[in-house]
Design a protein around this motif. Structure first.
Motif, mmCIF file in Angstrom:
data_model
loop_
_atom_site.group_PDB
_atom_site.id
_atom_site.type_symbol
_atom_site.label_atom_id
_atom_site.label_comp_id
_atom_site.label_asym_id
_atom_site.label_seq_id
_atom_site.Cartn_x
_atom_site.Cartn_y
_atom_site.Cartn_z
ATOM 1 N N TYR A 232 8.126 2.939 -0.669
ATOM 2 C CA TYR A 232 6.720 2.603 -0.898
ATOM 3 C C TYR A 232 5.816 3.379 0.055
ATOM 4 O O TYR A 232 4.780 3.927 -0.344
ATOM 5 C CB TYR A 232 6.543 1.098 -0.714
ATOM 6 N N GLU A 233 6.223 3.451 1.317
ATOM 7 C CA GLU A 233 5.434 4.186 2.310
ATOM 8 C C GLU A 233 5.343 5.667 1.942
ATOM 9 O O GLU A 233 4.269 6.279 2.022
ATOM 10 C CB GLU A 233 6.057 4.026 3.691
ATOM 11 N N TRP A 234 6.471 6.245 1.534
ATOM 12 C CA TRP A 234 6.474 7.655 1.150
ATOM 13 C C TRP A 234 5.584 7.901 -0.062
ATOM 14 O O TRP A 234 4.812 8.861 -0.096
ATOM 15 C CB TRP A 234 7.911 8.096 0.856
ATOM 16 N N MET A 235 5.647 7.016 -1.047
ATOM 17 C CA MET A 235 4.843 7.190 -2.255
ATOM 18 C C MET A 235 3.363 6.996 -1.976
ATOM 19 O O MET A 235 2.514 7.679 -2.564
ATOM 20 C CB MET A 235 5.318 6.236 -3.349
ATOM 21 N N LEU A 236 3.021 6.080 -1.086
ATOM 22 C CA LEU A 236 1.607 5.879 -0.739
ATOM 23 C C LEU A 236 1.009 7.160 -0.161
ATOM 24 O O LEU A 236 -0.144 7.510 -0.460
ATOM 25 C CB LEU A 236 1.468 4.736 0.271
ATOM 26 N N GLY A 237 1.779 7.855 0.658
ATOM 27 C CA GLY A 237 1.280 9.077 1.258
ATOM 28 C C GLY A 237 1.375 10.287 0.351
ATOM 29 O O GLY A 237 0.682 11.287 0.573
ATOM 30 N N THR A 238 2.212 10.197 -0.688
ATOM 31 C CA THR A 238 2.453 11.364 -1.545
ATOM 32 C C THR A 238 1.678 11.306 -2.860
ATOM 33 O O THR A 238 0.995 12.271 -3.245
ATOM 34 C CB THR A 238 3.955 11.502 -1.853
ATOM 35 N N VAL A 239 1.773 10.178 -3.563
ATOM 36 C CA VAL A 239 1.157 10.083 -4.899
ATOM 37 C C VAL A 239 0.065 9.022 -4.979
ATOM 38 O O VAL A 239 -0.538 8.835 -6.033
ATOM 39 C CB VAL A 239 2.236 9.811 -5.977
ATOM 40 N N GLY A 240 -0.152 8.281 -3.893
ATOM 41 C CA GLY A 240 -1.212 7.280 -3.900
ATOM 42 C C GLY A 240 -0.719 5.894 -4.267
ATOM 43 O O GLY A 240 0.408 5.701 -4.744
ATOM 44 N N ASP A 241 -1.589 4.908 -4.033
ATOM 45 C CA ASP A 241 -1.177 3.511 -4.207
ATOM 46 C C ASP A 241 -0.942 3.129 -5.668
ATOM 47 O O ASP A 241 -0.099 2.286 -5.965
ATOM 48 C CB ASP A 241 -2.229 2.576 -3.605
ATOM 49 N N ARG A 242 -1.685 3.733 -6.614
ATOM 50 C CA ARG A 242 -1.531 3.338 -8.025
ATOM 51 C C ARG A 242 -0.100 3.599 -8.503
ATOM 52 O O ARG A 242 0.554 2.696 -9.052
ATOM 53 C CB ARG A 242 -2.552 4.090 -8.878
ATOM 54 N N TRP A 243 0.399 4.809 -8.285
ATOM 55 C CA TRP A 243 1.753 5.123 -8.734
ATOM 56 C C TRP A 243 2.804 4.411 -7.881
ATOM 57 O O TRP A 243 3.874 4.042 -8.385
ATOM 58 C CB TRP A 243 1.979 6.639 -8.721
ATOM 59 N N ALA A 244 2.497 4.219 -6.608
ATOM 60 C CA ALA A 244 3.430 3.481 -5.753
ATOM 61 C C ALA A 244 3.582 2.043 -6.243
ATOM 62 O O ALA A 244 4.693 1.509 -6.341
ATOM 63 C CB ALA A 244 2.936 3.500 -4.306
ATOM 64 N N ASN A 245 2.459 1.404 -6.591
ATOM 65 C CA ASN A 245 2.506 0.027 -7.089
ATOM 66 C C ASN A 245 3.157 -0.053 -8.473
ATOM 67 O O ASN A 245 3.873 -1.012 -8.775
ATOM 68 C CB ASN A 245 1.090 -0.554 -7.151
ATOM 69 N N LEU A 246 2.903 0.940 -9.304
ATOM 70 C CA LEU A 246 3.544 0.953 -10.622
ATOM 71 C C LEU A 246 5.055 1.118 -10.488
ATOM 72 O O LEU A 246 5.821 0.573 -11.301
ATOM 73 C CB LEU A 246 2.962 2.073 -11.478
ATOM 74 N N THR A 247 5.492 1.847 -9.475
ATOM 75 C CA THR A 247 6.931 1.962 -9.214
ATOM 76 C C THR A 247 7.520 0.613 -8.841
ATOM 77 O O THR A 247 8.612 0.238 -9.296
ATOM 78 C CB THR A 247 7.188 2.975 -8.083
ATOM 79 N N LEU A 248 6.781 -0.151 -8.021
ATOM 80 C CA LEU A 248 7.244 -1.509 -7.679
ATOM 81 C C LEU A 248 7.275 -2.393 -8.927
ATOM 82 O O LEU A 248 8.176 -3.226 -9.079
ATOM 83 C CB LEU A 248 6.328 -2.119 -6.614
#
Length: 277
Positions: A232-248
């Motif tokens: 989640y931390e890596w995705m927040l810094g790489t693709v942003g919170d929207r895609w990070a949350n959708l991954t969750l």
């Protein structure tokens, strides 16, 4: 869970978000001393007053389980070869890992859209956990009344997916009050799932010791939590919170599918009914 809730609220109040490094260090030192003092008092209370077991077994099934010989290695072998338990380990780990990831990085996510809202981030964490405490009680009442462990577990899990989706798409609405409301929904189901999963594990693994069952469940959850938080931390810094949350959300949906594959093998209930007869 109340301790977790307090853990969301106190740090933003005790540690200054803007200050010199020595000032922040002093605030952290004070917070750690307070935690050390409080947990030391709890340790003394446990030594003085905590009992190894209740005066009588809480149920006939528990009484029968206590009478069986307990061998840890044999019990461990039975648990890791129990299909239902392994599936529950994975699904439970995905759900709680998602909760750990959100709670760990909640401050970063909230501040992305609401700069300076450090205290609000802590309060939103509080809301998630307190709503989950209410969800735990409600789910416990449902289990007591219906004894439908799989159906309840599956329903709460699916509702967690919905709650996560709503939380994801309301973050950038511009009104932090809406984020509070979506957090209530998310917390009610996601955090409310925690005791439901433990109860379901006890059902599908009976008569194995619940200490072993819950211990393995807790250990696996920590592994899932570390991996999910790092992802989640890596995705927040790489693709942003929207895609990070959708991954969750996708992880929770996968966990829902795994939960659906668990057979409703309620061994503890069967033993309880047999003992009553």
């Amino acid at each position: 869970m109340l301790g977790v809730a307090v853990g969301f609220v106190l740090p933003p109040m005790l540690v200054r978000a803007s200050g010199t490094i020595p000032e922040i260090a002093a605030d952290l030192r004070l917070m750690f001393y307070l935690i050390a003092g409080f947990t030391s008092v709890l340790f003394v209370f446990i030594l003085l007053f905590f009992k190894a077991a209740p005066p009588s077994p809480p149920s006939a099934a528990a009484d029968m389980g206590n009478s069986l010989d307990s061998n840890f290695l044999l019990s461990l072998k039975k648990l890791i070869t129990n299909r239902n338990y392994v599936l529950l380990l994975i699904s439970y780990g995905l759900n709680v890992g998602t909760f750990y990831a959100i709670s760990t990085l909640l401050n970063q996510v909230i501040l992305t859209y609401y700069p300076g809202a450090n205290v609000d981030a802590g309060r939103i964490g509080l809301v998630i956990v307190v709503a989950g405490m209410a969800g735990s009680v409600v789910c416990g009442l449902i289990l007591d009344k219906t004894h439908r462990f799989k159906e309840t577990t599956l329903s709460v899990y699916a509702a967690s997916v919905v709650g996560m989706l709503i939380f994801t798409f309301t973050l950038d609405c511009g009104y932090i009050s809406v984020v509070y409301l979506s957090s209530i929904l998310l917390g009610f189901f996601m955090t409310g799932y925690l005791p439901v999963g433990f109860e379901f594990a006890s059902e599908v693994t009976y008569p194995e010791p619940e200490g072993t069952t819950s211990g393995i469940l807790n250990a696996v959850v920590q592994i899932f939590g570390i991996v999910t938080t790092l992802l989640y931390e890596w995705m927040l810094g790489t693709v942003g919170d929207r895609w990070a949350n959708l991954t969750l959300c996708a992880l929770l949906a996968f966990g829902t599918a795994i939960t659906a594959a668990i057979r409703s093998d309620l061994r503890r209930q069967a033993a309880q009914n047999t003992t009553k007869q």
